[in-house]
Design an enzyme around this catalytic site. Structure first.
Site, mmCIF file in Angstrom:
data_model
loop_
_atom_site.group_PDB
_atom_site.id
_atom_site.type_symbol
_atom_site.label_atom_id
_atom_site.label_comp_id
_atom_site.label_asym_id
_atom_site.label_seq_id
_atom_site.Cartn_x
_atom_site.Cartn_y
_atom_site.Cartn_z
ATOM 1 N N HIS A 22 -7.370 51.577 -32.678
ATOM 2 C CA HIS A 22 -6.278 52.449 -32.304
ATOM 3 C C HIS A 22 -5.146 52.828 -33.152
ATOM 4 O O HIS A 22 -4.547 53.476 -33.019
ATOM 5 C CB HIS A 22 -6.996 52.591 -31.245
ATOM 6 N N LYS A 46 -18.179 61.946 -18.509
ATOM 7 C CA LYS A 46 -18.931 61.104 -18.931
ATOM 8 C C LYS A 46 -17.743 60.163 -18.050
ATOM 9 O O LYS A 46 -16.878 60.112 -18.056
ATOM 10 C CB LYS A 46 -17.701 61.251 -20.266
ATOM 11 N N SER A 133 -14.194 50.844 -28.858
ATOM 12 C CA SER A 133 -14.019 50.285 -27.534
ATOM 13 C C SER A 133 -15.011 50.018 -26.518
ATOM 14 O O SER A 133 -15.345 48.769 -25.708
ATOM 15 C CB SER A 133 -13.242 51.356 -26.649
#
Length: 165
Positions: A22, A46, A133
């Protein structure tokens, strides 16, 4: 005299946690655009691994040396956030060919919602293309060394929270 239009890019994602991949995309976007806003999207449907405030603080710490980067969060459609910030570009990172189909569909949906905001795809450097991630979360939960995959402040945070004891 023509006034130069400021190029503002939005780099949205959950960044749960932010990875070196990222950060690689963010740094390259910051080299291209006048201002990049890295935006943590809040998805109430989520369950997050890290609390929102912690993600924001970790991102701020990880990109503190990039002067034209701002960190924020939002709840809602990315395209609406981009309009509110007068952004004309959305940044999307690609790790592998498998990411492209999803990202292309998302880009086309955003274009249908607002033709004035464009999507720019930046491909991570090969040394980061396997990092996600999800992989970082799994390694951290299994008390593994995640320092190769995330910026130093994130590694320290995750090691203190998940790998000790």
């Amino acid at each position: 005299m023509k006034v130069k239009k400021l190029k503002i890019a939005i780099y949205p994602g959950s960044f749960d946690p932010i990875t070196k991949g990222h950060l690689d995309v963010l740094k390259r976007a910051a080299d291209i655009f006048d201002k990049v806003i890295i935006v943590v999207s809040v998805n109430v449907n989520k369950k997050s691994f890290l609390p929102l405030e912690d993600r924001l603080n970790l991102i701020k710490e990880a990109c503190k040396d990039i002067p034209n980067v701002e960190v924020d969060s939002f709840d809602g459609l990315t395209i609406e956030y981009a309009k509110k910030k007068n952004a004309n570009v959305l940044i999307r990172g690609l790790r592998a060919v498998s990411d492209f189909e999803y990202e292309m569909q998302l880009s086309q949906a955003n274009s249908a919602l607002c033709r004035d905001i464009h999507t720019v795809f930046l491909i991570t450097k090969p040394k980061y293309n396997f990092i996600s991630s999800g992989t970082v979360r799994e390694i951290a939960l299994m008390k593994g060394d995640i320092s190769k995959f995330v910026p130093e402040p994130v590694a320290k945070y995750l090691e203190a929270r998940y790998t000790k004891g």
